[in-house]
Design a protein around this motif. Structure first.
Motif, PDB file in Angstrom:
ATOM      1  N   CYS A  94      -6.514  -1.432   0.034  1.00 48.08           N
ATOM      2  CA  CYS A  94      -5.558  -1.891   1.037  1.00 48.08           C
ATOM      3  C   CYS A  94      -6.282  -2.714   2.094  1.00 48.08           C
ATOM      4  CB  CYS A  94      -4.885  -0.688   1.678  1.00 48.08           C
ATOM      5  SG  CYS A  94      -3.785  -1.121   3.022  1.00 48.08           S
ATOM      6  N   CYS A 118      -5.536  -0.204   5.685  1.00 45.42           N
ATOM      7  CA  CYS A 118      -6.139   1.119   5.856  1.00 45.42           C
ATOM      8  C   CYS A 118      -7.244   1.279   4.817  1.00 45.42           C
ATOM      9  CB  CYS A 118      -5.089   2.222   5.720  1.00 45.42           C
ATOM     10  SG  CYS A 118      -4.407   2.385   4.064  1.00 45.42           S
ATOM     11  N   PHE A 130      -7.208   2.952   2.029  1.00 50.48           N
ATOM     12  CA  PHE A 130      -6.737   3.368   0.717  1.00 50.48           C
ATOM     13  C   PHE A 130      -7.338   2.493  -0.380  1.00 50.48           C
ATOM     14  CE2 PHE A 130      -3.952   5.163  -2.372  1.00 50.48           C
ATOM     15  CZ  PHE A 130      -3.652   4.148  -3.242  1.00 50.48           C
ATOM     16  N   CYS A 182      -0.164   3.489   3.697  1.00 52.32           N
ATOM     17  CA  CYS A 182       0.265   3.090   5.038  1.00 52.32           C
ATOM     18  C   CYS A 182       1.555   2.271   4.999  1.00 52.32           C
ATOM     19  CB  CYS A 182      -0.845   2.310   5.749  1.00 52.32           C
ATOM     20  SG  CYS A 182      -1.178   0.705   5.011  1.00 52.32           S
ATOM     21  N   CYS A 231       0.830  -1.200   0.000  1.00 52.98           N
ATOM     22  CA  CYS A 231       0.000   0.000   0.000  1.00 52.98           C
ATOM     23  C   CYS A 231       0.870   1.258   0.000  1.00 52.98           C
ATOM     24  CB  CYS A 231      -0.912  -0.022   1.220  1.00 52.98           C
ATOM     25  SG  CYS A 231      -1.822   1.504   1.454  1.00 52.98           S
TER      26      CYS A 231
HETATM   27 ZN   LIG Z   1      -2.744   0.898   3.454  1.00 47.44          ZN
END
Ligand SMILES: [Zn+2]
Length: 165
Positions: free
Chosen positions: A48, A51, A53, A26, A23
């Motif tokens: 992700c 997180c 994302f 993060c 990712c």
């Molecule tokens: Zn992430």
């Protein structure tokens, strides 16, 4: 904000571990591909697993067909404990966002009564957070009802009013 833009479902599975990359936000999570049909249009994205994302991927670049993807995702979901874990996570996020949006509303009211010009910003933030809460609820509902990848699922969820889980 569309359901695609704001929410995402990441289903862990070994099948895509080889293809996933880390990712960019993060740095800890891996990106997994997922897709969803909204109003008859298929959207492909990568999300992700650590997180929130996500990014859209060009459907041209995705070699696998939706049916393969769907089958693999569902089989990953049916692995021991995966579904329960995702349900718990979405319920948790839904409640956190809901609570946060309530705080924003209270804050905005307090600012309003004090003549503070930032009350509008607080109200906007509250609305944004509320949308996140509903999207987490939507994912929860989709996973619980096996409605991932189902055309018109968003409408159905909306009509059912399962906004708070
Ligand atoms: Zn992430």
């Amino acid at each position: 904000m569309t359901p695609i833009k704001a929410g995402f479902a990441v289903v862990r599975g070994n099948w895509n571990a080889l293809r996933s990359r880390s990712c960019p936000r993060c740095g800890r999570g891996r990106l997994y591909e997922f897709s969803e049909v909204v109003e008859g249009t298929t959207y492909f994205a990568q999300g992700c697993n650590m997180c929130d994302f996500y990014e859209f991927t060009d459907s041209e670049a995705v070699s696998e067909t939706l049916s393969v993807r769907r089958r693999q995702t569902l089989s990953a979901l049916n692995e021991q404990g995966v579904r329960e874990k995702l349900l718990r996570r979405y319920k948790w996020w839904s409640r956190i966002y809901l609570f946060a949006s309530l705080l924003c509303v209270l804050l905005s009211l307090a600012l309003l009564f004090n003549g503070n010009r930032y009350f509008g910003s607080a109200a906007l933030l509250g609305m944004f957070v509320l949308v996140r809460a509903f999207l987490a609820s939507y994912r929860f509902w989709q996973i619980r009802e096996d409605r991932l990848f189902a055309p018109g699922a968003f409408k159905e969820w909306f009509k059912k009013g399962a906004w708070i889980v």
